[in-house]
Every structure is written in structure tokens, then in C-alpha cells.
Scaffold this active site. Structure first.
Site, mmCIF file in Angstrom:
data_model
loop_
_atom_site.group_PDB
_atom_site.id
_atom_site.type_symbol
_atom_site.label_atom_id
_atom_site.label_comp_id
_atom_site.label_asym_id
_atom_site.label_seq_id
_atom_site.Cartn_x
_atom_site.Cartn_y
_atom_site.Cartn_z
ATOM 1 N N ASP A 1 0.835 -1.190 0.000
ATOM 2 C CA ASP A 1 0.000 0.000 0.000
ATOM 3 C C ASP A 1 0.877 1.250 0.000
ATOM 4 O OD1 ASP A 1 -2.665 1.326 0.496
ATOM 5 O OD2 ASP A 1 -1.617 1.951 2.321
ATOM 6 N N GLU B 1 1.750 -0.409 -4.957
ATOM 7 C CA GLU B 1 0.819 0.655 -5.311
ATOM 8 C C GLU B 1 1.691 1.899 -5.497
ATOM 9 O OE1 GLU B 1 -3.385 2.464 -3.718
ATOM 10 O OE2 GLU B 1 -1.770 2.247 -2.266
#
Length: 783
Positions: free
Chosen positions: A393, A429
Site C-alpha cells: 500500500d 501501489e
């Protein structure tokens, strides 16, 4: 956290009076620890004082924790996870290079513990030491008990509503009664190894552990919403028959909901609020496992991974190492903050937390010890929990030095050289909200990245541009961007790097993910409808690139939705014309078909294969209810859509031309007689330079033809216009093309027949012959 778990009693551990843990008359810049009786000193050090964590060694545990600016650190042992459990403290030795350590006898698997740390009180320099606060072990493998959010959880004094009081002064409240406990764990059992699916055969399925089975009647009630439910034979059968090769699980690290959510009766359902980098979330375990204790929770998780492996499915974890649940300096002190706030987090010159994540703090992975913690966590999940890969993330944060992003940061270089991590699937990401935070394509090997350029391009072509044409306008761009994304985004990923050349697998192609509209909502809503989040519909992206096809809302009733949720949903009843549903379904099939013929690694959002809806909510992070759970009661059209996805995934698996593992060049290679990649016009001739960027040109053919594909070339036709188009079939090698799929088809099985060679085809098309493509449709031909 979950219900209090069993943590075997500790022989000889007496009650440490909570009332006696207070603050003496304030000394300058320091909180004094005044227990009724002195903590016992540790007389023997840990074997390795540089290896953090609490491990069983000989007759007890070796304890090592990093707190470089502390003046004293205690290991606090408890005879249970109950709020009023007896506590006994042991003063650790140190510091040795910032490490406090010791060996404590009589401690075994199942024992509950935490740390207390004393030191300077200097918030402007990131030092909030307060021994009244029980701190979780940053390396703790399991958790027991519940966290009861309130003023006691904060290092600083707060109001009754937990708002900070300024100037910040240390809190006199003992947090142990409201705090969870870290738990000593035993040796793991052997696991089934992962299948190690090659990248070019990988299909990722993003799913929430709870949401996947919570509403599935085929799963026994006691297993729904759990690790065991995901590993139930019914779940395994479904995943296998669908054709995915890996599940990417939304965060399963232990989590703590943000106070502003709990105040509203909501929770951090997605799990992007990490409480522990080593412990699995207890609430995803079955009630039986939680009752049996933290070790049983770990065993259930590992059993899930083993069973998925047996089914040939890899397990990828979505992990959050960019921030923690402690938030900004005004947030709670439950672990890292109380040990070394100015080490674990990035701070500004005034002690303020630099926020590159939008979550209040930023983990400072550029610090060697923090980098070590993240890497140790990753290795642990691979070696002892059987994980096959990770999706990071806001991964730009992991590559930041001070403050810029660096492709040769220590974290990236270690992942490349580490013998455990370099062979796993590492997916970034590729953005955060810090300076120059968009870095798609910039991550080095062995990383792949989510490709937002792919997402936006596919939505633009099939939805936004179609909506513009329907309204009588002309799209802004031509076909060049679409062709680039179909070809693996060579503009982003094809360059050489120090570690070697990247291939199409570096692009994780997605059109939808947990964050944003589902596929069905993309074709049913022009705007977000996030009222259920209780933020006045201000949260969530406004850049959805969606198209409601002329009507806002889903065309179904919602008798299965509880009454208390209906006020937040945009519903229309079954009154919309059948043509509207057909148009929306064709758009969904166009998007899925484009995803699965594109070079790169495809990712499907769980439920998109059967048209799951969140009723226009594009930010369901705080909703643990029927809006975000997968609904397994299908209408006939959903069964047909699911059959389409299964069929397309089989095609992709069977035909290498649909999943090239190298970038194609447009040249003839290996003595071939045709180029490996050509894009043709509606007339069957190569697209000219003028055509590429002409927004009125909405049709093209893509031919992949290479000796590496054997005899299975692929020709894909695209009609992005709102009118039918006659397409002259490209010549290729001169062999007939077999129509394998048309996005007009509601169910492929209704159109396919077996030819003389035993192949399932709809029709045979000779090179140069004209075929008619319906408006807004695509076809796949094979040889």
C-alpha cells in the site's frame, strides 16, 4: 481486538497494583515510574541482543526491543489477557546499540506480555516516553484481549473525549486495563508450499477475507467471514473453477479502527490501520479458534494458506508499512510511539508528523532499524506463514529517503538481493500523497506495480468516450493510448535497469479494485453515493470515469438489504428497460475482455465476475455490512456474466498469444514471416500515423503473431464507436481465423461449436473477408 484469549498463567507472577502506576511530581522533561514494589532486574542477557522480538529459548524467553532514547524498559508479563490481569515487570538490560534485552525464565508459549518504557518527555523532538502506557511488541507474533479506546491509551493527557490538552503533558492513567497484549507463540507446523505460478500465467483475484464468505449460504455459518471460510472446499472449488491463480487479500495484519470511526459506530473494514506487522487479525478467525487462544488463530491462518496452496492458488497479502494506527502525535500510544516515536515515524523540525500517506503519520523506512523491522516482517510471513507475495500500500513511501523517492533505496535493494523475498511476487501501489508521489513504472525489479494508466485508459475508451459519442460529441483522444496499454505499457516498463530488463508482468493491469467503483457500478453510476460513510458524501474519488448509460442507479430491488441501509442506496426497482441492462452488460464484457487480452498481469476485483454492486459507494472502507460483502444470490444475467469470465480466463490460459511474457516489437523475429505485433485499420491495413491520434477513429485490429506462441496467433478487433462497423480481417499468416469470443454474446456456450479439430469456435473467417462488429463491441479470433 477479539475476545480475551487464553494465555496460560505464569508461575510466580504476582499482581502489580494498577493504582500504584502513577506519575510522581513532574520532573523536567521526564515521567517517573513509581511502582509499589521495584521491578525485578534481569540478570541474564539475550543470546542475540540485536535480534528484536520475544522468542522461546531454553527455560523461558529471550526478549529484545528497540528503544534507543529510553532510560529504562520493562517487560510486563500478565497471567491472562483480562483487563484486571496480574502484572509483573522485569527491568531489561541495555541499551546495546539502542536495544534493551534480557532472558526471563518460566515464560512459555501462550504467555501474555507488553513493554513499558521510561525516558524524556519532549514531544517537539518525538519523545513521548510514559511508563504508564503498556506497549505492544512491534515484533509480537500474536495478540490477545481487546483495545478499549479511551484517554488511557494516549501518552499525553486528554479530555474525556480523548482530545489532546495543550500544552501536551504526560498522562497519569495506566493503559493496561484498556490495552491488548502481545503473546508468545510456539513453533509452527509444516505447511504446503506454494505453487509458484509463473508471472505470465498469473491471474490475481482481490478479495476481503470476511466479505468473501460472510453472506455465502454454502459455507457453514460458523465459518463465514473467517480464514477457515476462505479455505472451505466450496470456496476452493469456486476459485479453481473461476480460473484465478492467486488471491490478493485485503490487509489481514492486526488492525485498530480510527477513533473518528468508532465514534460513528463504523470500523476500518478494509484494514488499512495496522496495529501489528507480525500478528494476523484475530477477528477473521473462527470463534472456536479465538476461544482456543492466539496460537489457534495463527494455526487457522496457516491452515488456510496450506489449503489454498493445495488447490494451486497463491496467497498475496495487501500490506501497509507506510503508516500505522497511531496516527499523528495526538494519536494513541499503543506500540511504536512509546518506544521511539522519532525513529519509527518521519518528523518535521517542530516534532510534527510528516504525513505522506493521508493517515496522520509516515513510517520512516529510511532508518536502518525500521527498514529491518519491515523486512523481518516480510520474511516472517513468507517463511513461517507461507505467503507467496505482497501488494504494498502507498509503496512510494517505502522508497523515500529525505524526502525524495529513490529507486535504489535500501528497502528496494534488499528486496532484490534477499534470497527469501526476491522470488516472491512483489507488487507496489506506485503512489502516495507526498512530493512527486506518482511513480507508476518507476519501481525497480523485482517489483511489479498497479497500473493506473491502464485503468484510466480502459475506462476512458469504453465508458467516457462512449458517453461523449452518445451525446453527439467527439472523444478527445485517438487509439494510441489504448494500443500502448494493450501491449503491456511499454512506455512505462520496457526500460533497462541495473538489475535487468522488465517484462510485461511488471504491469498489474486492473480496471477496478477495492478502492473505487465495482465493475457494475462503473456502468450504473455517474457519481459516487457514499452517504453510508457518514461523511456527507465528501469522501472517495470524484474522478471515476464511469458512465451510467443514461440512468443513475442499479436496475434491481433490494429486499435483501436491511432497512437501516436502504436510505443510503440508490435503487431503481425493476422498471428500467431491458435494453439498458443489455448495454451495461456489454460494457462490462468489453472491459473484462480488454483486461484479459492485454499483456501484463490481470487483476480482477472479487465479485466483478458476477456483477457485484456497492450501490454507488466508491469508498467502502468503513462499511462492514451488506454493501461491501459479496452477495451470492445470482440473477440469470449474473450467471451468464460469470460464465463469460470463466471462459475468457480459460482462453487466456490456453493461448500464450493472449499473455505474452516479453514486450513485442512490431518486427519479424526468429525468422518469422510476419511482425510479432501489428495494429490494423478497419480496412485491414496498418494504422497510419494520422490515424493513431485522430479522435474520430474508433476501430482497430490488434494482431499478435510470434513463433514463441506456436501456432496460436490472436487477432482482436475493437469497435469503440456507437455505430456498427464492417472490419476487413487482417491477413496475418494467411490462415483462417476462428472466432473465439464476441462481447455481444451474453453466454459464450450458446454460440460455440466444436469444429473438425475439436476446437470450440463460433465461425471461421478467411483473411481479407469483411465482418460486422456491433456498436461498442470487441471480438477475439484465434488461429
Amino acid at each position: 481486538m477479539g475476545p480475551a484469549s487464553r494465555c496460560g498463567s505464569l508461575p510466580g507472577v504476582g499482581r502489580f497494583p494498577v493504582a500504584a502506576i502513577g506519575i510522581a511530581p513532574c520532573k523536567i522533561g521526564r515521567v517517573t515510574f513509581n511502582p509499589a514494589s521495584q521491578p525485578e532486574p534481569v540478570t541474564r542477557g539475550a543470546r542475540d541482543p540485536h535480534s528484536p522480538g520475544v522468542r522461546i529459548v531454553d527455560d523461558g524467553v529471550d526478549t529484545v526491543v528497540y528503544a534507543p532514547n529510553a532510560t529504562d524498559v520493562w517487560l510486563a508479563l500478565f497471567d491472562s489477557a483480562a483487563p484486571d490481569a496480574h502484572e509483573r515487570d522485569y527491568r531489561l538490560l541495555g541499551p546495546v546499540a539502542g536495544m534493551w534485552h534480557g532472558h526471563i525464565g518460566g515464560v512459555y508459549a501462550g504467555s501474555c506480555y507488553g513493554f513499558r518504557a521510561a525516558g524524556p518527555w519532549d514531544p517537539t523532538h518525538g519523545m513521548l516516553f510514559n511508563p504508564n502506557k503498556l506497549l505492544l511488541d512491534p515484533y509480537g507474533r500474536a495478540l490477545a484481549g481487546e483495545i478499549d479506546m479511551g484517554p488511557a491509551l494516549y501518552a499525553h493527557a486528554t479530555s474525556e473525549d480523548s482530545y489532546p490538552l495543550y500544552p501536551m503533558k504526560p498522562s497519569p492513567l495506566d493503559s493496561a486495563p484498556q490495552q491488548a497484549r502481545s503473546v508468545v507463540v510456539g513453533e509452527p507446523f509444516a505447511m504446503v508450499p506454494g505453487p509458484r505460478t509463473p508471472w505470465n500465467e498469473t491471474v490475481i483475484y482481490e478479495v476481503h477475507v470476511k466479505g468473501f464468505t460472510e453472506a455465502r449460504e454454502a459455507i457453514p455459518p460458523e465459518l463465514r467471514g473467517t480464514y477457515a471460510g476462505l479455505a472451505h472446499p466450496e470456496s476452493l472449488r469456486y476459485l479453481h473453477e473461476l480460473g484465478v491463480t492467486a488471491v490478493e487479500l485485503l490487509p489481514i495484519h492486526a488492525k485498530l479502527a480510527e477513533p473518528f470511526l468508532t465514534e460513528r459506530g463504523l470500523t476500518n473494514y478494509w484494514g488499512y490501520s495496522t496495529l501489528s506487522f507480525f500478528a494476523p487479525e484475530p477477528n477473521y478467525a473462527t470463534e472456536a479458534a479465538r476461544a482456543a487462544g492466539p496460537q489457534a488463530v495463527i494455526d487457522e491462518f496457516r491452515g488456510m494458506v496450506s489449503l489454498l496452496h493445495e488447490a494451486g492458488i497463491e496467497v498475496i497479502l495487501d500490506v501497509v508499512y507506510n503508516h500505522t494506527c497511531e496516527g499523528a502525535s495526538s494519536g494513541p500510544s499503543v506500540s511504536w510511539r512509546g518506544l521511539a516515536d522519532n525513529v519509527y515515524y518521519r518528523l518535521g523540525p517542530g516534532g510534527e508528523h510528516l504525513d505522506y500517506t493521508g493517515c496522520g503519520n509516515t513510517v520512516d523506512i529510511s532508518h536502518p532499524r525500521v527498514n529491518q523491522m519491515v523486512l523481518d516482517s516480510l520474511r516472517y510471513w513468507v517463511r513461517e506463514m507461507g505467503i507467496d507475495g505482497f501488494r504494498f500500500d502507498l509503496a512510494v513511501t517505502l522508497g523515500r529517503t529525505h524526502p525524495d523517492f529513490d529507486t535504489e533505496s535500501p528497502f528496494f535493494l534488499t528486496c532484490l538481493s534477499d534470497p527469501i523475498l526476491r522470488s516472491t511476487k512483489l507488487i507496489a501501489e506506485p503512489w502516495d500523497i507526498g512530493p512527486n508521489g506518482w511513480r507508476t513504472g518507476d519501481f525497480p525489479l523485482p517489483f511489479s506495480t498497479w497500473n493506473d494508466r491502464f485503468r484510466d485508459t480502459i475506462r476512458q475508451f469504453w465508458l467516457v468516450d462512449a458517453a461523449v459519442q452518445t451525446a453527439g460529441g467527439t472523444p478527445n483522444a485517438g487509439l494510441s493510448e489504448l494500443a500502448t496499454r494493450l501491449s503491456g505499457s511499454q512506455d512505462l516498463y520496457s526500460g533497462y535497469q541495473r538489475a535487468g530488463q522488465r517484462t510485461p508482468r511488471a504491469s498489474v493491469n486492473l480496471v477496478t479494485a477495492h478502492d473505487g467503483f465495482t465493475l457494475r457500478d462503473l456502468v450504473c453510476y455517474d457519481t459516487k453515493h457514499n452517504e453510508a460513510n457518514l461523511e456527507g458524501n465528501r469522501d472517495g474519488s470524484t474522478n471515476n470515469r464511469s458512465w451510467n448509460h443514461g440512468f443513475e442507479g442499479i436496475a434491481q430491488t433490494a429486499e435483501h438489504i436491511p432497512e437501516y441501509l436502504r436510505e443510503y442506496l440508490v435503487l431503481s426497482g425493476d422498471t428500467t428497460p431491458e435494453g439498458l441492462r443489455a448495454a451495461r452488460l456489454r460494457s462490462m464484457r468489453n472491459i473484462l475482455g480488454t483486461l484479459l487480452v492485454s499483456a501484463g498481469t490481470p487483476m480482477i476485483l472479487g465479485g466483478d465476475e458476477f456483477g457485484r454492486t456497492q450501490y454507488g459507494n466508491n469508498n467502502g472502507y468503513c462499511l462492514d455490512n451488506e454493501i461491501t460483502w459479496m452477495d451470492w444470490v445470482f440473477e440469470p444475467w449474473q450467471e451468464k456474466l460469470q460464465a463469460t469470465v470463466k471462459y475468457l480466463l480459460r482462453l487466456r490460459q490456453q493461448h500464450p498469444a493472449l499473455r505474452p511474457d516479453a514486450f513485442l516489437t512490431g518486427n519479424m523475429t526468429g525468422g518469422d514471416i510476419v511482425p510479432d505485433l501489428v495494429f490494423y485499420s478497419v480496412e485491414g491495413r496498418p494504422l497510419t500515423a494520422a490515424m493513431w491520434n485522430d479522435p474520430t477513429v474508433r476501430t482497430m485490429q490488434m494482431l499478435r503473431s510470434d513463433v514463441r506462441f506456436g501456432n496460436s496467433d490472436v487477432l482482436v478487433m475493437f469497435n469503440g464507436s456507437t455505430a456498427p462497423q464492417r472490419m476487413r480481417c487482417a491477413t496475418g499468416r494467411g490462415a483462417p481465423f476462428l472466432l473465439a469470443w464476441d462481447s455481444v454474446w451474453e453466454d459464450p456456450q450458446n454460440y460455440l461449436r466444436e469444429d473438425d479439430a475439436g476446437r470450440l469456435v463460433a465461425e471461421t473467417v478467411e483473411p481479407g473477408r469483411q465482418v460486422l462488429l456491433e456498436p461498442l463491441s470487441m471480438r477475439i479470433y484465434l488461429t
